[in-house]
Enzyme design. Structure first.
Site, PDB file in Angstrom:
ATOM      1  N   ARG E 108      22.792   7.109  14.216  1.00  0.00           N
ATOM      2  CA  ARG E 108      22.172   5.851  13.768  1.00  0.00           C
ATOM      3  C   ARG E 108      20.650   5.947  13.765  1.00  0.00           C
ATOM      4  O   ARG E 108      19.978   5.499  12.835  1.00  0.00           O
ATOM      5  CB  ARG E 108      22.667   4.697  14.665  1.00  0.00           C
ATOM      6  CG  ARG E 108      22.086   3.327  14.434  1.00  0.00           C
ATOM      7  CD  ARG E 108      22.117   2.764  13.009  1.00  0.00           C
ATOM      8  NE  ARG E 108      23.238   3.112  12.218  1.00  0.00           N
ATOM      9  CZ  ARG E 108      23.142   3.445  10.913  1.00  0.00           C
ATOM     10  NH1 ARG E 108      21.975   3.455  10.289  1.00  0.00           N
ATOM     11  NH2 ARG E 108      24.215   3.774  10.246  1.00  0.00           N
ATOM     12  N   LYS E 143       0.093  -3.623   4.690  1.00  0.00           N
ATOM     13  CA  LYS E 143       1.259  -4.481   4.988  1.00  0.00           C
ATOM     14  C   LYS E 143       2.454  -3.603   5.368  1.00  0.00           C
ATOM     15  O   LYS E 143       3.454  -3.521   4.653  1.00  0.00           O
ATOM     16  CB  LYS E 143       1.570  -5.365   3.783  1.00  0.00           C
ATOM     17  CG  LYS E 143       0.440  -6.349   3.489  1.00  0.00           C
ATOM     18  CD  LYS E 143       0.725  -7.244   2.292  1.00  0.00           C
ATOM     19  CE  LYS E 143      -0.444  -8.212   2.089  1.00  0.00           C
ATOM     20  NZ  LYS E 143      -0.274  -9.063   0.880  1.00  0.00           N
ATOM     21  N   LYS E 175     -12.682  -8.947   2.058  1.00  0.00           N
ATOM     22  CA  LYS E 175     -11.699  -9.828   1.436  1.00  0.00           C
ATOM     23  C   LYS E 175     -12.164 -11.279   1.444  1.00  0.00           C
ATOM     24  O   LYS E 175     -13.227 -11.604   1.974  1.00  0.00           O
ATOM     25  CB  LYS E 175     -10.360  -9.690   2.166  1.00  0.00           C
ATOM     26  CG  LYS E 175      -9.901  -8.223   2.275  1.00  0.00           C
ATOM     27  CD  LYS E 175      -8.455  -8.111   2.695  1.00  0.00           C
ATOM     28  CE  LYS E 175      -7.551  -8.532   1.552  1.00  0.00           C
ATOM     29  NZ  LYS E 175      -6.131  -8.328   1.896  1.00  0.00           N
ATOM     30  N   GLU E 205     -13.014  -7.366  -2.635  1.00  0.00           N
ATOM     31  CA  GLU E 205     -11.995  -8.150  -3.356  1.00  0.00           C
ATOM     32  C   GLU E 205     -12.686  -9.239  -4.170  1.00  0.00           C
ATOM     33  O   GLU E 205     -13.513  -9.983  -3.641  1.00  0.00           O
ATOM     34  CB  GLU E 205     -11.045  -8.782  -2.326  1.00  0.00           C
ATOM     35  CG  GLU E 205      -9.998  -9.683  -2.946  1.00  0.00           C
ATOM     36  CD  GLU E 205      -9.127 -10.368  -1.894  1.00  0.00           C
ATOM     37  OE1 GLU E 205      -8.695  -9.685  -0.939  1.00  0.00           O
ATOM     38  OE2 GLU E 205      -8.901 -11.579  -2.014  1.00  0.00           O
ATOM     39  N   ASP E 226      -8.079  -9.214  -7.699  1.00  0.00           N
ATOM     40  CA  ASP E 226      -6.926  -9.847  -7.073  1.00  0.00           C
ATOM     41  C   ASP E 226      -6.348 -10.962  -7.922  1.00  0.00           C
ATOM     42  O   ASP E 226      -7.060 -11.903  -8.323  1.00  0.00           O
ATOM     43  CB  ASP E 226      -7.337 -10.409  -5.703  1.00  0.00           C
ATOM     44  CG  ASP E 226      -6.112 -10.724  -4.852  1.00  0.00           C
ATOM     45  OD1 ASP E 226      -5.172  -9.914  -4.856  1.00  0.00           O
ATOM     46  OD2 ASP E 226      -6.107 -11.784  -4.203  1.00  0.00           O
TER      47      ASP E 226
END
Lengths: 290, 290, 290, 290, 290, 290
Positions: E108, E143, E175, E205, E226
């Site tokens: 597993r 992410k 950002k 960004e 973006d």
């Protein structure tokens, strides 16, 4: 430098805590402080001061504070000078009040950090002052003490220097052995051109003007001009200026750094900043027992 | 020194492995060696040599070997000189054959360990040679780089020096701040007399002959004669000889160490051995790609 | 013992935190306390008391407190007795108020530490009381539970005993197998004489009076008189007294320890203090839910 | 027991390695074995044997082997008896050949593991033999040494006992304090009935027959009959038999365990197996230096 | 992709070992595999195969191999396909022979790594194939699954994608929240211009063409466009082309990625590659018991 | 669900702290946040909100809070919704006030945890709502992300699902490969019958009704009915009901789960809950700089 303190890149807190924890474990072992504990009552309190014994660029107060507070979470640590600031010989840079045992037990660990980081910052500041007005910046290398790289690179920033890459992972630097092992600079740069990440800068070490011209045929971001004499360096800077960043390295010392800077080179990297600094002479002076 | 190699205290293997693992993680991060991997095929093999560029007392080959073998478990590391041995400027001290990527990736980490430990061993050997024939031994202190104490104390042994205590836990050393905080030397030593372990040695730092006489009233094993001028030191040694070990410390350097030794003191401790050694100049030279 | 509490060597805080963290991870795993959490509301609060069910020398309250506070940082832990103090059967030694879940979840871990450390302290105190007035001190050995040596040696101190060396690193003890492997006691001691650190004590295990005489020819600090009958031990002590510390060991128990002490030996070491103590019977009694 | 060895649940390898690494670090510290290294040449080789000095059920050979092999990866460890097997007083259970330094340095750590685990296995086997033929099984509890639970539960299996839950996470056990804090057994079991995982067994501690009847109204898997006298226990077993597993606990010893087993109870749990075993007397005997 | 395998950046070995060790500890706990060990003899040996049940881009075989070899160092793991290669539904990608217990216990954990990494590589390859011929490259983001970033970014490389920065430490990305918190893009970029390291790339960004024009006034290396619609994106690319790298992001999926690529943008970053891949359906099929 | 929050099994605090520490180290490396630190003053403070962009079942707020508080211990984290609660698209679920640097640096790490755990909880809740009223419960498996099993199983509980075993150590599950390797179901179950712990449940995977009948001859607690079509499943449930728990698994999705539940099966296990959830779309919106 005053501006740097509030804005400069912080030393991540977890690195401070981890370094202090490991250093205290190294010094306390399983039996603890077998000098202090038998002679000082558990609840005795005292005050002490950290002094520098020579002119200093300060770095590492976070580590000193964290050392004492790891031993006495209620200890009060007051800074007279901040990291990045300067202190005269004999100046008190911080005061600590807390459990006497914590002050005595933490003394050496706190000073070991503080002395090394101030040593690096002070040495860096010496280099920086030598190149003032030239536009050249002083950079450190990866020749750091194993396990202390983040701390030592932070001390370089406190001394007014700039950090080169932090490791093998955050920038490309093609050096002589890479070229030898790859079978030539061209081969190496072609591979990198295809495979290097788009957010990564590429620098190439060159020893001669011919190599420099080779390197400039490729889309590199910087060239490391290694061990060139001053006239060659000037020519190299002239060739590269406006195209790529130029960095001088190799055997540079406080006597030679100014003339190197006068060549117009953008960066001067000095391994000795982190591999061979002299510890700053500092001490913990006892203020009072209460 | 040849005899020391087969008999001297080993650097515990787990410390070597741990130091190398942490140093490689520091240098490789999450992305690994983004210079080497794109330009060298996975299965390329090569050979390189570790050279010293100045006369050296060798220390740290275990760490260099462990670095390369952590990256290539099949790498073959051949020592020309052993730890504790000596090498001339330009001498090859070890050869490595293995995966080219491992050699290039491990170069800086291996040399960072090797350069620092040889630096300490070589500096120690300089002090040791200055006191040859006097009976005085050169000792290190707890002024070590946080995290590297075991390695640095091992390098002192390779240089022919002896180790003072390893931490706060394995011997008692009553220093000025202890005396100040405890309210006097007598108070401190009475407490210790009752509570110190029977397998632990006790040393007291004294700055004056009066303090020395105070200290000698108690069953201590050694006295640290701190910052005394040579005539005072001679008197102190005469007072203490035959009763306790005598150790001189404070501002001793290569110029002054011989006359200190001539006082008949048993030990001379030098913080600079570990807090401010100059890195030994060494390099990895590429031998061939195969 | 009351004096010991404020002055005795502290158990380093990092060892307490680490031991508690590992013990709780061992008991909570990934799913946590699947009995308590479903039946007790998250915000329920309660109070409980730690009781001893038999006469006890107390040790380990730091560990019990740290266990509950790891689960509820706001928990209030009040000590009725201190480490090193004594408690009658049925006595409450501490009270805890806090989140009910924390009290129920921490109960077993806290008592596992407390029961073992009190067991050691209480057993040590039994031996110490048997030799009262003889000048002999009771010492522990390296026969400790792997991973708990610092805690167990601390419990010995709480019981009024003294600590022998903490590990292979802080004192020299030449035992039978060393002598066999080295090819004789003389060979071993000659090597040590040249190479042992100056701040390290040296002890030699001897089984016979002949071996003792051999050992006394060398500058050793202590002799371990192993498995000698009482008359032999007396002779051995007479031979060694005033020259070196004498320590008896081997098959000593509560019945025989007094006559061993009467031989005038300085130290009696008892492996069973740490390798085979009976856990002290203790419990957590629920006081109220609030 | 012969069958258990090839089929029984293995002690996960990572637990063996981790326990040995931590134990060796505890014993070696930073300086290593300062007795052995100065007196035994680096390349000396030898052979030794592990003997038991009293009749023993064997457990822990994996740990002894891993200790020596951590110090000398080429050491050869030969087992005469397997874990779960038996040995007479004086029997050799394993032989080790390898570097002399590794044998001397690892001796105490290997025996500390081996003595404790054999102590537990041997004590467990004593209980098991007392209940032979009754159908009752001997179980351990969570009263284990912090940090060694997996090892100690493995030793119980080697002694022929069975393991109760490993922690708070793998089975539900509602005890007196849970009932007190929750406000009654019924409240607690209703909550559990709704929220306990479907792959988790539930046991309830009861002190009286009334509590037992309460408990049996809920879908529980087992009842812990705590501190009941033999007649009450018999009645309790009769009430519960065929519905739930029955487990007796509380103050059971080698004198009383047989009559407890005769009540027909399924399991008898004995905290002392792991909290108060006597270390098995064992030793490392030197065989030869080569 | 075939070329990538021999040259691409390796997954550092220490990351593989650490991930596998932690995953096995998570699955084995203290009791180990309580299904396998009781039913399979200790020395039974077997063979199994790893199959994919759907078309796959392969990644993660190092982790599968390391899992089985952590449980059986002698296990033989044979790769039919390499990382970065492709496999049809039903294809066998690797075979393992070794101790039966190791194969069953590791199944597993091995598949959990393999299924996740193949899922990411396969999803990446789908995006890459959609933009083939356009010059646009597919990039991942930060992410990622906490703790698995290095592994997941490696899987993106196996899928033919490129890695954006690995963390907050190796490139600058300004950002929206930075701009809001700093009080404007200009303020932020002026600070960075003075303080960012010379070997670090800077990306900004921007959401609108006005912001893009602002950004282009500063010496930035890349702009993150973006959430722009396709016509706006085209204009933006035209404005920036030749000056800085252009990267599109925000709500891009397999349906829209091709038209995004047709705008001429250099990079398209897709968070879903690592935050929401579907696990690749794979299994361990038993081949034989021997 | 409201009741679950105060009563449900807590996520052990040490797991939260450890996961957050590792995730931040992964993102900060040695250099820290090189975007935020140069542009935001050290002492700037701000406020932000966590929003969900789609309907959500909430899980993971402990991790988000711990992330920000690791970076700023004085940060105030206010929950609008609790774990286990629901939120509409666009809803604010928590607010954070603290040092601006901490908010910007922690954003991605906090959302990586939160998005993944909400994704799992929300997907679980979808399955749970499909089977409402049937008596079937939705269970997760061991197909979890390596290193995150405890967190992911907690998210399943927040979604209203139940946890199957946490690892190989806390319940027995005999699967196809075990049967193949052991040489038959009967052989396997006979071994387990003799050796499995008394507090451990046993489940057997069966693919056919014949295998089911075989399994029911043994004292097992549950049967895993793998990949059966609905009519077969119905027959299987009828055979097993009242004897053992029944669990359906294999290729179940949101379209088929309701008819599976209608068969009367007790549990439906869905690997995709943890191996292939879609991250919940969430964001950190800047509220103000102060």
């Amino acid at each position: 430098m005053t501006e740097t303190a509030p804005f400069g890149a912080e030393l991540p807190r977890y690195l401070v805590d981890q370094a202090v924890r490991e250093a205290l474990q190294e010094d306390l072992g399983l039996a603890g402080d077998i000098t202090t504990d038998p002679i000082i009552p558990h609840d005795a309190r005292g005050a002490a001061a950290i002094l520098v014994r020579e002119p200093a660029r300060i770095a590492g107060l976070d580590l000193a504070e964290a050392t004492f507070r790891a031993l006495d979470p209620q200890a009060v640590f007051t800074r007279i000078v901040q990291d990045g600031g300067e202190a005269e010989a004999g100046a008190t840079v911080a005061r600590i009040e807390g459990r006497t045992r914590a002050l005595l037990t933490g003394e050496r660990t706190a000073l070991n950090f503080f002395g090394r980081l101030c040593g690096i910052a002070t040495l860096t500041a010496s280099y920086v002052s030598k190149v003032e007005g030239t536009g050249a910046r002083i950079a450190c290398t990866r020749k750091t003490t194993p396990g202390l790289r983040a701390l030592e690179k932070y001390a370089v920033r406190c001394g007014g220097g700039v950090n080169h890459r932090f490791g093998l992972y955050d920038a490309v630097l093609v050096k002589d052995n890479h070229i030898a092992a790859a079978g030539g600079l061209g081969v190496a740069l072609e591979h990198l051109n295809k495979r290097a990440g788009h957010m990564v800068k590429i620098e190439v070490e060159v020893d001669t003007l011919d190599q420099l011209e080779d390197a400039l045929r490729f889309p590199v971001d910087a060239v490391l001009l290694d061990n060139m004499d001053v006239p060659t360096l000037k020519t190299a800077v002239a060739l590269a200026k406006g195209k790529v960043l130029t960095e001088a390295s190799g055997g540079i010392n406080l006597e030679t750094v100014a003339e190197i800077a006068d060549t117009g080179v953008d960066l001067i990297s000095v391994g000795a900043l982190t591999h061979s600094p002299r510890n700053l002479d500092s001490s913990l002076e006892w203020v009072r027992t209460r």
